[in-house]
Design a protein around this motif. Structure first.
Motif, PDB file in Angstrom:
ATOM      1  N   GLN A   3      59.067  30.659  38.397  1.00  0.00           N
ATOM      2  CA  GLN A   3      58.533  29.319  38.669  1.00  0.00           C
ATOM      3  C   GLN A   3      59.434  28.258  38.028  1.00  0.00           C
ATOM      4  O   GLN A   3      59.730  27.245  38.642  1.00  0.00           O
TER       5      GLN A   3
ATOM      6  N   PRO B 120      55.961  32.320  35.392  1.00  0.00           N
ATOM      7  CA  PRO B 120      55.350  33.174  36.414  1.00  0.00           C
ATOM      8  C   PRO B 120      56.312  33.512  37.563  1.00  0.00           C
ATOM      9  O   PRO B 120      57.212  32.740  37.877  1.00  0.00           O
TER      10      PRO B 120
ATOM     11  N   ASN C 103      49.187  28.079  43.748  1.00  0.00           N
ATOM     12  CA  ASN C 103      48.569  27.392  42.601  1.00  0.00           C
ATOM     13  C   ASN C 103      49.273  26.043  42.521  1.00  0.00           C
ATOM     14  O   ASN C 103      50.390  25.961  42.023  1.00  0.00           O
TER      15      ASN C 103
ATOM     16  N   LEU D 288      52.442  31.795  43.787  1.00  0.00           N
ATOM     17  CA  LEU D 288      52.453  32.852  42.774  1.00  0.00           C
ATOM     18  C   LEU D 288      52.398  34.233  43.422  1.00  0.00           C
ATOM     19  O   LEU D 288      51.698  34.445  44.420  1.00  0.00           O
TER      20      LEU D 288
HETATM   21  C1  LIG Z   1      47.980  27.120  37.785  1.00  0.00           C
HETATM   22  O1  LIG Z   1      48.041  25.703  37.686  1.00  0.00           O
HETATM   23  C2  LIG Z   1      47.355  25.176  36.555  1.00  0.00           C
HETATM   24  C3  LIG Z   1      47.416  23.669  36.662  1.00  0.00           C
HETATM   25  O2  LIG Z   1      48.724  23.231  36.821  1.00  0.00           O
HETATM   26  C4  LIG Z   1      47.998  25.690  35.273  1.00  0.00           C
HETATM   27  O3  LIG Z   1      47.309  25.204  34.165  1.00  0.00           O
HETATM   28  C5  LIG Z   1      47.981  27.207  35.284  1.00  0.00           C
HETATM   29  O4  LIG Z   1      48.669  27.695  34.148  1.00  0.00           O
HETATM   30  C6  LIG Z   1      48.635  27.740  36.542  1.00  0.00           C
HETATM   31  N1  LIG Z   1      48.523  29.186  36.574  1.00  0.00           N
HETATM   32  C7  LIG Z   1      49.600  29.975  36.657  1.00  0.00           C
HETATM   33  C8  LIG Z   1      49.335  31.438  36.643  1.00  0.00           C
HETATM   34  O5  LIG Z   1      50.734  29.539  36.752  1.00  0.00           O
END
Ligand SMILES: *[C@@H]1O[C@H](CO)[C@@H](O)[C@H](O)[C@H]1NC(C)=O
Ligand SMILES: *[C@@H]1O[C@H](CO)[C@@H](O)[C@H](O)[C@H]1NC(C)=O
Length: 251
Positions: A124, A131, A215, A220
């Motif tokens: 990411q 991730p 997300n 993801l």
């Molecule tokens: C998904 O997005 C939320 C808000 O941005 C964040 O807090 C969370 O860590 C994210 N989850 C993952 C697995 O990246």
């Protein structure tokens, strides 16, 4: 394609169409690079950073850094379109559209099912412990499977795919992230060109079943503990992840 998937895909397409018109790239979104025609400014407290110059720049937390090597980096400020626009001194007039050239012994890995068809496995936060996502081919990471570990070559540093252990027996998907330390839960393998994962402590119906679940703007990647294309979690889509060994990643 089932009607539910068709609706989802249509909604995603609309979302992407709107996104392309936006002036500002999303957090962790692309903001520059070879062939990029989208937004080149980043949200507040995010800077457009050339993470894989000259192919890919991404909105990352912080202010502008000095990691970029393209001529565009001579401008300063948190909203400079790093890596986009101006050609680099080393590029030819017919700059190829694609990613970094594949290193010997490595593979690109990509999703092969809509709505993430030919989106490539990456971090990411590009090249960093974060991730696992699938994304644009221009940001495709490169991988090897060694001793059961899926290893990302992050500019010469190894990042290991680490699978989140199931919290309890009702969990149907496991998150995957990149880490400086190896996975201890299971074993990755390429079966033909298909990426598979298994573990003595995790029951799976199909070792090549993957899920992609959005997300925000991040797509993801999850290990699907259920059967392929059966009881897909809401918002997610089924796919397999397959090695691609062309010289560069292509759409
Ligand atoms: C998904 O997005 C939320 C808000 O941005 C964040 O807090 C969370 O860590 C994210 N989850 C993952 C697995 O990246
Ligand atoms: C199982 O774990 C998931 C994820 O942590 C959690 O949301 C869920 O409530 C748990 N279910 C039970 C029955 O403990």
């Amino acid at each position: 394609m089932t009607p539910i998937k068709a609706v989802y895909f249509s909604a995603l397409a609309s979302f992407l169409a709107c996104g392309a018109l936006a002036q500002t790239a999303p957090q962790y979104g692309q903001c520059g690079g070879t062939g990029w025609t989208g937004p080149t400014t980043c949200p507040a407290n995010f800077a457009c950073t050339a993470v894989s110059p000259p192919w890919y720049s991404q909105c990352l937390p912080g202010t502008a850094t000095t990691t970029a090597t393209t001529t565009a980096t001579t401008t300063s400020g948190s909203t400079s379109p790093v890596g986009s626009g101006s050609p680099t001194s080393s590029s030819t007039s017919t700059a190829p559209s694609g990613s970094a050239t594949l290193a010997p012994g490595y593979s690109f890995v990509r999703s092969v099912e809509a709505p993430t068809f030919h989106q490539y496995l990456e971090s990411q936060v590009l090249g960093k412990a974060s991730p696992a996502v699938v994304g644009d081919y221009t940001a495709a990471a490169q991988f090897q499977v060694v001793n059961g570990q899926l290893i990302q070559n992050a500019a010469g540093t190894n990042l290991y795919a680490v699978v989140q252990p199931p919290a309890n027996s009702t969990v149907t998907k496991l998150g995957v992230s990149w880490s400086a330390t190896p996975d201890t839960l299971g074993t990755f393998v390429f079966s033909g060109d298909s990426l598979e994962w298994s573990s003595p402590s995790v029951v799976r119906q199909q070792t090549n079943a993957w899920l992609v679940c959005p997300n925000g703007t991040a797509m993801l990647v999850f290990i699907n503990l259920g059967a392929y294309d059966y009881m897909t979690p809401a918002g997610c889509s089924d796919t397999t992840l397959n090695a691609y060994t062309g010289a560069t990643a292509v759409p």
